[in-house]
Design a protein around this motif. Sequence first.
Motif, mmCIF file in Angstrom:
data_model
loop_
_atom_site.group_PDB
_atom_site.id
_atom_site.type_symbol
_atom_site.label_atom_id
_atom_site.label_comp_id
_atom_site.label_asym_id
_atom_site.label_seq_id
_atom_site.Cartn_x
_atom_site.Cartn_y
_atom_site.Cartn_z
ATOM 1 N N TYR A 23 0.823 -1.201 0.000
ATOM 2 C CA TYR A 23 0.000 0.000 0.000
ATOM 3 C C TYR A 23 0.858 1.252 0.000
ATOM 4 C CZ TYR A 23 -3.809 -3.153 1.165
ATOM 5 O OH TYR A 23 -4.725 -4.166 1.147
ATOM 6 N N SER A 24 0.334 2.313 -0.597
ATOM 7 C CA SER A 24 0.967 3.625 -0.545
ATOM 8 C C SER A 24 0.206 4.441 0.478
ATOM 9 C CB SER A 24 0.915 4.292 -1.920
ATOM 10 O OG SER A 24 1.590 3.501 -2.868
ATOM 11 N N VAL A 25 0.840 4.711 1.611
ATOM 12 C CA VAL A 25 0.169 5.372 2.721
ATOM 13 C C VAL A 25 0.447 6.859 2.647
ATOM 14 C CG1 VAL A 25 -0.093 5.470 5.211
ATOM 15 C CG2 VAL A 25 0.445 3.297 4.096
ATOM 16 N N TYR A 38 -0.692 6.806 -14.648
ATOM 17 C CA TYR A 38 -0.797 5.355 -14.736
ATOM 18 C C TYR A 38 0.502 4.704 -14.284
ATOM 19 C CZ TYR A 38 -0.933 0.705 -16.720
ATOM 20 O OH TYR A 38 -0.875 -0.648 -16.896
ATOM 21 N N GLY A 39 0.371 3.704 -13.461
ATOM 22 C CA GLY A 39 1.540 2.988 -12.989
ATOM 23 C C GLY A 39 1.864 3.280 -11.530
ATOM 24 N N GLN A 40 1.307 4.375 -10.955
ATOM 25 C CA GLN A 40 1.603 4.702 -9.562
ATOM 26 C C GLN A 40 0.606 4.077 -8.594
ATOM 27 O OE1 GLN A 40 2.516 8.711 -8.669
ATOM 28 N NE2 GLN A 40 3.829 9.010 -10.422
ATOM 29 N N GLY A 41 -0.420 3.391 -9.101
ATOM 30 C CA GLY A 41 -1.295 2.590 -8.251
ATOM 31 C C GLY A 41 -2.156 3.380 -7.296
ATOM 32 N N LEU A 42 -3.028 4.253 -7.815
ATOM 33 C CA LEU A 42 -3.944 4.975 -6.932
ATOM 34 C C LEU A 42 -4.867 4.026 -6.178
ATOM 35 C CD1 LEU A 42 -5.097 8.178 -8.864
ATOM 36 C CD2 LEU A 42 -4.139 8.076 -6.583
ATOM 37 N N SER A 116 -11.014 11.852 -4.125
ATOM 38 C CA SER A 116 -10.977 12.854 -5.203
ATOM 39 C C SER A 116 -9.978 12.465 -6.280
ATOM 40 C CB SER A 116 -10.615 14.218 -4.620
ATOM 41 O OG SER A 116 -10.479 15.177 -5.644
ATOM 42 N N ALA A 117 -8.803 11.994 -5.861
ATOM 43 C CA ALA A 117 -7.786 11.587 -6.827
ATOM 44 C C ALA A 117 -8.276 10.412 -7.672
ATOM 45 C CB ALA A 117 -6.490 11.207 -6.099
ATOM 46 N N ARG A 118 -8.941 9.457 -7.042
ATOM 47 C CA ARG A 118 -9.461 8.314 -7.794
ATOM 48 C C ARG A 118 -10.539 8.741 -8.783
ATOM 49 N NH1 ARG A 118 -10.175 3.621 -3.106
ATOM 50 N NH2 ARG A 118 -7.938 3.238 -2.754
ATOM 51 N N GLU A 332 -6.476 -0.514 -15.409
ATOM 52 C CA GLU A 332 -6.329 0.483 -14.342
ATOM 53 C C GLU A 332 -7.684 0.937 -13.835
ATOM 54 O OE1 GLU A 332 -4.298 4.862 -13.462
ATOM 55 O OE2 GLU A 332 -4.276 4.012 -15.489
ATOM 56 N N ARG A 333 -8.633 1.144 -14.767
ATOM 57 C CA ARG A 333 -9.955 1.591 -14.352
ATOM 58 C C ARG A 333 -10.657 0.514 -13.511
ATOM 59 N NH1 ARG A 333 -14.879 3.110 -14.270
ATOM 60 N NH2 ARG A 333 -15.525 5.221 -14.821
ATOM 61 N N ALA A 334 -10.505 -0.742 -13.899
ATOM 62 C CA ALA A 334 -11.097 -1.823 -13.114
ATOM 63 C C ALA A 334 -10.492 -1.884 -11.708
ATOM 64 C CB ALA A 334 -10.894 -3.152 -13.837
ATOM 65 N N LEU A 335 -9.178 -1.663 -11.614
ATOM 66 C CA LEU A 335 -8.534 -1.650 -10.296
ATOM 67 C C LEU A 335 -9.065 -0.515 -9.429
ATOM 68 C CD1 LEU A 335 -4.841 -2.427 -11.284
ATOM 69 C CD2 LEU A 335 -6.400 -3.931 -10.047
#
Length: 414
Positions: A23-25, A38-42, A116-118, A332-335
């Motif tokens: 996880y990115s906390v 894309y690639g930074q895993g929001l 908001s970011a998502r 990415e959108r599905a994730l």
Amino acid sequence: MSIFNKIFEGSKRKSIFKKKGNYSVLTDNYVPASLPTYGQGLENFVTADYPMNNPEIIETGYHEVEEYLSGVIATCDSHSTGSECDPYNDVKMDHVIAGHEAAAANNENQIVRIRSARTMRKEALDRKINPIKEKIAKLQSEIEPLEELRSQFQIHIGKSAISIGLPITVIAMLVDAAVNYSFLQTVLLSNATLLLITVICMSVMSDGSMWALGTLLSRRKEKFTSKPLFWIICVGLASMFLLSVAASVMIRWGSMDATYGTINAAGEFVGKESYSLAEYGVTLATAFVTTATGLLSFAFSLDENAFLVSIRERKKKELARCLAEIDPLLNERALLENAPDPKEWDERKRAAAERQIEATRLGLKLHCRKLMAERVNDPDFTERMTESGEALLRKGTSADISKMPATTIMKKAS
């Protein structure tokens, strides 16, 4: 480092993100205005954990109590009630509760930012995905009616498909040049350059024009030029072929006296004035070689399916590029759509932290009673400390702390 410094150390960190497992906390620092690409895993971004969920901080608190209240514990005797250290512990836990409430406020802010970011990232993905989806649907609808078409005159070399019209035209031009050369040589004996140019032009006019005409007619459905101009070009190419046929017949017929004859006693060539049927037949057959090669070039070049098949293959390659482009965007959108809700994550972590606060508050008081019992070293006193601890536990479990806000915990602590 004291328990309070550890609790509030998150506010002093300089990094924007802190990796924790997969996880990115988010810490309490604000992220830059630009969102992760894309690639930074929001989908993996969650709020920071609460300090009281850290076993090291809890353990440090117990050691600090021993040091901080050692003087008070040293004054106790068999007449002590066991609650002498409770006010100190309650004040200490008030600070912990305040730190917990500050962390909760910060995490609520982080939840808003993550959501908001998502949302913004999904909107950006939709702006990219929708045009590609429309293009894919259009390509598929255009490919479907062409799927069963097969080219009539094509050979496949590896993954490449080559029309046989052009190779046959080249061979026909070489045959034409070889046949025309001997006849034209009798007419243009004194000018080698003009002889070479005329031979090449004859081959191009007969075979090249028919190849070009067949290719153009195969692509007549393609709107690369206006219809009147298209038919003018076609008529021009057909006229070139007819002119080459007429010129070939005239050359053969007119050069018969220079082709057929005898050598006299002086060694001079004497042309015939009359010809046999065989000589007429040879002349006539060679005269129409140009016609035959031109028609052959036209027949193998006129392949409407070949053009449509080439269009189909080109569209398939374009479709493959679009699918390769849209796949990572859809993934990415599905994730993002299936990512865990940061609020649900935070609520569970907060409930666990509040339970830890209540357990630590009781644990510190029990720990002080244990230290007092060890200090006095009297069985009756130890029994009284045990009864006092049991009373604290009964009081602490009379309400479910997980359903209470942090402010209520603070009131209970007092």
